[in-house]
Write a protein that holds these residues in place. Structure first.
Motif, PDB file in Angstrom:
ATOM      1  N   ILE A  26      90.633  40.933  67.964  1.00  0.00           N
ATOM      2  CA  ILE A  26      91.111  40.659  66.594  1.00  0.00           C
ATOM      3  C   ILE A  26      91.813  41.908  66.071  1.00  0.00           C
ATOM      4  O   ILE A  26      91.238  43.003  66.086  1.00  0.00           O
ATOM      5  N   VAL A  27      93.057  41.750  65.604  1.00  0.00           N
ATOM      6  CA  VAL A  27      93.816  42.896  65.077  1.00  0.00           C
ATOM      7  C   VAL A  27      94.254  42.573  63.644  1.00  0.00           C
ATOM      8  O   VAL A  27      95.038  41.651  63.409  1.00  0.00           O
ATOM      9  N   ASP A  28      93.721  43.353  62.687  1.00  0.00           N
ATOM     10  CA  ASP A  28      94.065  43.142  61.268  1.00  0.00           C
ATOM     11  C   ASP A  28      93.690  44.403  60.514  1.00  0.00           C
ATOM     12  O   ASP A  28      92.636  45.002  60.781  1.00  0.00           O
ATOM     13  N   LYS A  35     103.730  31.412  70.559  1.00  0.00           N
ATOM     14  CA  LYS A  35     103.886  30.027  70.122  1.00  0.00           C
ATOM     15  C   LYS A  35     103.031  29.690  68.896  1.00  0.00           C
ATOM     16  O   LYS A  35     103.304  28.718  68.196  1.00  0.00           O
ATOM     17  N   GLU A  36     101.985  30.460  68.670  1.00  0.00           N
ATOM     18  CA  GLU A  36     101.050  30.138  67.583  1.00  0.00           C
ATOM     19  C   GLU A  36     101.244  31.108  66.420  1.00  0.00           C
ATOM     20  O   GLU A  36     101.307  32.323  66.612  1.00  0.00           O
ATOM     21  N   PHE A  58      99.106  35.442  72.363  1.00  0.00           N
ATOM     22  CA  PHE A  58      99.001  35.952  70.989  1.00  0.00           C
ATOM     23  C   PHE A  58      98.993  34.813  69.976  1.00  0.00           C
ATOM     24  O   PHE A  58      99.754  33.843  70.117  1.00  0.00           O
ATOM     25  N   ILE A  59      98.123  34.959  69.004  1.00  0.00           N
ATOM     26  CA  ILE A  59      98.135  34.088  67.827  1.00  0.00           C
ATOM     27  C   ILE A  59      98.434  34.992  66.635  1.00  0.00           C
ATOM     28  O   ILE A  59      97.635  35.861  66.285  1.00  0.00           O
ATOM     29  N   ASP A 114      92.119  37.927  76.985  1.00  0.00           N
ATOM     30  CA  ASP A 114      92.901  36.719  77.248  1.00  0.00           C
ATOM     31  C   ASP A 114      93.773  36.358  76.047  1.00  0.00           C
ATOM     32  O   ASP A 114      94.903  35.899  76.209  1.00  0.00           O
ATOM     33  N   ILE A 115      93.221  36.561  74.844  1.00  0.00           N
ATOM     34  CA  ILE A 115      93.916  36.173  73.610  1.00  0.00           C
ATOM     35  C   ILE A 115      93.776  37.293  72.578  1.00  0.00           C
ATOM     36  O   ILE A 115      92.722  37.938  72.490  1.00  0.00           O
ATOM     37  N   MET A 116      94.832  37.501  71.783  1.00  0.00           N
ATOM     38  CA  MET A 116      94.757  38.458  70.674  1.00  0.00           C
ATOM     39  C   MET A 116      95.229  37.775  69.385  1.00  0.00           C
ATOM     40  O   MET A 116      96.318  37.192  69.358  1.00  0.00           O
ATOM     41  N   PHE A 117      94.364  37.806  68.363  1.00  0.00           N
ATOM     42  CA  PHE A 117      94.787  37.415  67.012  1.00  0.00           C
ATOM     43  C   PHE A 117      95.439  38.644  66.398  1.00  0.00           C
ATOM     44  O   PHE A 117      94.780  39.676  66.201  1.00  0.00           O
TER      45      PHE A 117
END
Length: 528
Positions: free
Chosen positions: A6-8, A100-101, A79-80, A50-53
């Motif tokens: 999670i990146v914020d 895409k997201e 990436f989302i 696998d996934i990064m927000f």
């Protein structure tokens, strides 16, 4: 388990996202949080998630810059993007990076999880396709390896008649214009014995080393018999005599240098057949390699020996001799006494250079024939070590009688083996197939289980049961599938996997080919 970062820059947003994701499913897990793009890049390198927000608007390195940087070393990360800025320009910039997201702050739990689900499904599907592709590649490589062994085994007994170098080249993906046989032998030192494990280690070393000295597809290995390995060398260039020997010597010397660095308890010896420009002539090259190795073993100071043209002409220039040997070997393998006797008469009356049947030449012919029979029996799994005691000083008719007596003894031994041992092994193979039909079963695995070469196991199985191995395995699987379809609680997909197929579409095609109905049609017909 899919791992997520999670990146914020807002800690409350990070914590909220982490809680929602971790509580949503056992298949995803947040493994870390980053307050800005710079730290996100470092954590992506370390953890490879696998996934990064990824929040777009952050101080310093923003989300778009971070995505660009991460893409360079980890293009597989999904990436989302998360942003409070609902503007087209931001969306367009991240879409150019393959993202895409795109969800907006404040994001609802539903939007977050739906977006996560779409990306997760995409990753799972891609992994599945990759796994299927790897399985196909492994199966193809295994099939090619088996086929290559079969080719070499076939040409040793002169059963490769209808395939050309062009066709071989198409199958292997290379151009082939000529080829020759080499027989590698692992000889014990003095009276010492070489264990089965040492032979296998040498065989694996030989394959790896030879293929490092030549292009991989230029050397096709046959099965090891006793301590000898036949290897077919192929070339895309027309091999000239001088060039052939010079090139071969260079490779052999390099091979011996590498062999001497190993701790094998044996000696390496090499018999080399002459090069030929037609596939059907390779059996001649094999005969020459056998004779070259026999000659070499009489000369302890030599390490390799090239077949002599004059001797090869004397031995192989006789019209039809190879075809007669082929028929004789086939008759011995089948345990057919009548055919052996009929072909034997043709064998001993083959014309010679001066049309005289001399004792030395006849003894030489018998010696070569018995070497071939010994190799064939070994690959069949038949233990028969007896050899006739033939002296070239004996009368011709006495040599003929000794040769015939030995052949009849071998045939009788083969008959007993086929009626008892082979029958038992083949039924053992059937039982193994019936027990393991749901596994990824191959001909090579079953042949190894019953201790036969794949080449001869395939022939014996077809001779005995009238079906090929794959046809019998398919029959078993389809029969099991029919029984499973009686249970309406089992899906066709479950049944497909339970009987050994990995692809439901392929299973459906095979089922329809064998029954005339698709699995769905068959189930409906069975229920009604």
């Amino acid at each position: 388990m899919l791992e997520i970062l999670i990146v914020d820059d807002e800690i409350l947003e990070r914590k909220a996202l982490t809680k929602i994701i971790n509580n949503s499913s056992d298949t995803v897990m947040v493994i870390g949080e980053a307050p800005n793009g710079r730290i996100a890049i470092e954590m992506a390198k370390e953890h490879q998630p696998d996934i990064m927000f990824m929040d777009i608007k952050m101080p310093g390195v923003d989300g778009v810059q971070a995505v660009k940087a991460i893409r360079r070393f980890a293009p597989g990360i999904r990436f989302i993007m998360v942003s409070a800025f609902n503007t087209f320009e931001y969306a367009k910039e991240v879409m150019q990076q393959g993202v895409k997201e795109y969800i907006l702050k404040p994001s609802s739990k539903k939007d977050i999880l739906e977006s996560l689900h779409r990306v997760s499904e995409e990753i799972v599907e891609e992994r599945k396709r990759r796994e299927e592709h790897e399985n196909l590649r492994e199966n193809l490589n295994r099939a090619v390896s088996i086929a290559q062994k079969e080719w070499v085994s076939s040409l040793l007994v002169n059963q490769v008649q209808d395939i050309t170098f062009d066709e071989w080249g198409q199958l292997l993906g290379v151009e082939i214009t000529s080829g020759y046989m080499v027989l590698f032998s692992f000889q014990p030192i003095q009276e010492s014995e070489i264990t089965a494990n040492e032979k296998q280690s040498w065989y694996l070393w030989l394959k790896e080393t030879v293929k490092s000295l030549v292009k991989e597809k230029e050397a096709i290995f046959g099965p090891m018999t006793d301590s000898q390995v036949p290897v077919l060398f192929l070339s895309h260039k027309t091999i000239e005599k001088g060039q052939f020997k010079s090139s071969a010597r260079t490779n052999f010397e390099r091979l011996f240098t590498l062999f001497n660095k190993e701790s094998f308890k044996g000696q390496l010896r090499i018999g080399v057949g002459r090069p030929y420009h037609h596939a059907h002539e390779l059996n001649q090259s094999y005969h020459e390699a056998v004779m070259a190795l026999e000659q070499l073993l009489k000369s302890p100071n030599q390490r390799y020996f090239f077949a002599d043209k004059q001797e090869s002409t004397e031995r192989l220039g006789q019209s039809g001799i190879l075809e007669v040997e082929k028929r004789l070997l086939d008759a011995v393998r089948q345990g057919d006494v009548n055919q052996v006797l009929l072909t034997f008469d043709s064998f001993v009356t083959m014309p010679t250079e001066n049309n005289e049947l001399s004792a030395p030449l006849l003894k030489k012919s018998f010696d070569e024939l018995f070497v071939l029979i010994s190799r064939m029996l070994h690959e069949l799994g038949i233990s028969y070590q007896q050899l006739p005691s033939i002296d070239e000083t004996e009368e011709v008719m006495k040599i003929v009688e000794k040769g015939k007596a030995h052949l009849l003894a071998v045939v009788q031994h083969v008959q007993v083996w086929r009626n008892n041992h082979a029958k038992g092994m083949l039924h053992k193979a059937k039982e193994y197939i019936e027990t393991h039909y749901a596994d990824s079963l191959t001909l090579e695995q079953v042949a190894e289980y019953v201790e036969l070469s794949p080449f001869y196991f395939s022939k014996l199985f077809k001779d005995r049961f009238g079906l090929t191995f794959i046809d019998y395995l398919t029959e078993i699987r389809i029969s099991k599938a029919k029984l499973e379809m009686v249970d309406p609680g089992k899906s066709l997909k479950e049944i497909c996997y339970s009987i050994g197929y990995k692809d439901p579409n392929y299973f459906s095609r095979v089922f329809k080919k064998h029954t005339g109905l698709s699995p769905t049609e068959f189930r409906k017909a069975s229920v009604s």
